[in-house]
Design a protein around this motif. Sequence first.
Motif, mmCIF file in Angstrom:
data_model
loop_
_atom_site.group_PDB
_atom_site.id
_atom_site.type_symbol
_atom_site.label_atom_id
_atom_site.label_comp_id
_atom_site.label_asym_id
_atom_site.label_seq_id
_atom_site.Cartn_x
_atom_site.Cartn_y
_atom_site.Cartn_z
ATOM 1 N N GLY A 76 -17.140 -0.486 -27.320
ATOM 2 C CA GLY A 76 -18.283 -1.266 -27.769
ATOM 3 C C GLY A 76 -17.980 -2.740 -27.943
ATOM 4 N N LEU A 77 -16.839 -3.179 -27.465
ATOM 5 C CA LEU A 77 -16.482 -4.586 -27.614
ATOM 6 C C LEU A 77 -16.986 -5.431 -26.449
ATOM 7 N N GLY A 78 -17.894 -4.864 -25.669
ATOM 8 C CA GLY A 78 -18.470 -5.624 -24.567
ATOM 9 C C GLY A 78 -17.446 -5.948 -23.513
ATOM 10 N N ARG A 79 -17.051 -7.177 -23.467
ATOM 11 C CA ARG A 79 -16.144 -7.625 -22.413
ATOM 12 C C ARG A 79 -14.672 -7.461 -22.757
ATOM 13 N N GLY A 80 -14.381 -6.914 -23.903
ATOM 14 C CA GLY A 80 -12.999 -6.662 -24.274
ATOM 15 C C GLY A 80 -12.500 -7.586 -25.370
ATOM 16 N N ILE A 81 -11.218 -7.426 -25.669
ATOM 17 C CA ILE A 81 -10.560 -8.234 -26.691
ATOM 18 C C ILE A 81 -9.729 -9.295 -25.981
ATOM 19 N N HIS A 82 -9.903 -10.517 -26.377
ATOM 20 C CA HIS A 82 -9.208 -11.634 -25.737
ATOM 21 C C HIS A 82 -7.960 -12.020 -26.520
ATOM 22 N N ILE A 83 -6.918 -12.365 -25.776
ATOM 23 C CA ILE A 83 -5.704 -12.893 -26.396
ATOM 24 C C ILE A 83 -5.053 -13.876 -25.439
ATOM 25 N N ASP A 84 -4.585 -14.975 -25.985
ATOM 26 C CA ASP A 84 -3.801 -15.949 -25.236
ATOM 27 C C ASP A 84 -2.363 -15.770 -25.713
ATOM 28 N N VAL A 85 -1.574 -15.039 -24.928
ATOM 29 C CA VAL A 85 -0.208 -14.703 -25.325
ATOM 30 C C VAL A 85 0.614 -15.968 -25.557
ATOM 31 N N ASP A 86 0.501 -16.946 -24.658
ATOM 32 C CA ASP A 86 1.266 -18.190 -24.817
ATOM 33 C C ASP A 86 0.936 -18.869 -26.135
ATOM 34 N N LYS A 87 -0.346 -18.922 -26.470
ATOM 35 C CA LYS A 87 -0.781 -19.575 -27.708
ATOM 36 C C LYS A 87 -0.257 -18.825 -28.931
ATOM 37 N N GLU A 88 -0.305 -17.490 -28.884
ATOM 38 C CA GLU A 88 0.200 -16.700 -30.008
ATOM 39 C C GLU A 88 1.697 -16.934 -30.204
ATOM 40 N N VAL A 89 2.440 -16.981 -29.106
ATOM 41 C CA VAL A 89 3.887 -17.197 -29.181
ATOM 42 C C VAL A 89 4.188 -18.589 -29.720
ATOM 43 N N GLU A 90 3.489 -19.608 -29.192
ATOM 44 C CA GLU A 90 3.706 -20.993 -29.645
ATOM 45 C C GLU A 90 3.340 -21.145 -31.114
ATOM 46 N N ARG A 91 2.192 -20.592 -31.508
ATOM 47 C CA ARG A 91 1.707 -20.745 -32.869
ATOM 48 C C ARG A 91 2.662 -20.129 -33.878
ATOM 49 N N LYS A 92 3.306 -19.049 -33.489
ATOM 50 C CA LYS A 92 4.216 -18.371 -34.408
ATOM 51 C C LYS A 92 5.624 -18.944 -34.364
ATOM 52 N N GLY A 93 5.906 -19.786 -33.360
ATOM 53 C CA GLY A 93 7.249 -20.312 -33.221
ATOM 54 C C GLY A 93 8.241 -19.222 -32.854
ATOM 55 N N LEU A 94 7.764 -18.217 -32.144
ATOM 56 C CA LEU A 94 8.621 -17.089 -31.785
ATOM 57 C C LEU A 94 9.586 -17.467 -30.670
ATOM 58 N N LYS A 95 10.744 -16.869 -30.695
ATOM 59 C CA LYS A 95 11.727 -17.096 -29.639
ATOM 60 C C LYS A 95 11.503 -16.118 -28.490
ATOM 61 N N SER A 96 10.781 -15.054 -28.763
ATOM 62 C CA SER A 96 10.575 -14.005 -27.761
ATOM 63 C C SER A 96 9.126 -13.543 -27.783
ATOM 64 N N ARG A 97 8.641 -13.116 -26.634
ATOM 65 C CA ARG A 97 7.288 -12.584 -26.512
ATOM 66 C C ARG A 97 7.259 -11.076 -26.695
ATOM 67 N N THR A 98 8.388 -10.462 -26.906
ATOM 68 C CA THR A 98 8.509 -9.013 -26.905
ATOM 69 C C THR A 98 7.536 -8.334 -27.865
ATOM 70 N N LYS A 99 7.448 -8.809 -29.084
ATOM 71 C CA LYS A 99 6.566 -8.173 -30.070
ATOM 72 C C LYS A 99 5.103 -8.353 -29.706
ATOM 73 N N VAL A 100 4.745 -9.536 -29.208
ATOM 74 C CA VAL A 100 3.363 -9.793 -28.806
ATOM 75 C C VAL A 100 2.971 -8.841 -27.678
ATOM 76 N N TRP A 101 3.830 -8.748 -26.655
ATOM 77 C CA TRP A 101 3.538 -7.863 -25.522
ATOM 78 C C TRP A 101 3.537 -6.403 -25.943
ATOM 79 N N ALA A 102 4.342 -6.030 -26.915
ATOM 80 C CA ALA A 102 4.365 -4.644 -27.389
ATOM 81 C C ALA A 102 3.006 -4.256 -27.971
ATOM 82 N N VAL A 103 2.404 -5.148 -28.745
ATOM 83 C CA VAL A 103 1.078 -4.885 -29.315
ATOM 84 C C VAL A 103 0.032 -4.819 -28.199
ATOM 85 N N VAL A 104 0.044 -5.805 -27.298
ATOM 86 C CA VAL A 104 -0.923 -5.866 -26.199
ATOM 87 C C VAL A 104 -0.833 -4.615 -25.325
#
Length: 123
Positions: A76-104
Amino acid sequence: MVVVMKRFALKLFISLKYITANVVDRNNGKIVATASTVEHALKSTLECGRSCNAKAAMVVGEVLARRLKVEGLDNGLGRGIHIDVDKEVERKGLKSRTKVWAVVNALKDNGVKVILEDRDHDV
């Protein structure tokens, strides 16, 4: 009322000790579903210790997907859930994308439509 085309967004809060994933309705700013390693039910099943790893992030994504299904929001979310992985990684100051991609990936693997936003290049 203005309807935002990219209505639902995945927002992540990642620290060394905790991982929280929220699906936010951009039209009203409200959280429609959430999952976190802070929750007792999740925390007791994970071995986070001093830090949460990609396995913990995957579990958070799986729980979030189940909660979206229970609420009838997985389709029921219509077009889906949007995420900008690069922005999430930059905003968190993460050294790795592993956790972000694990959730996605956990969301995708559990039937939730996830749309990757891309600023300048293919993700």
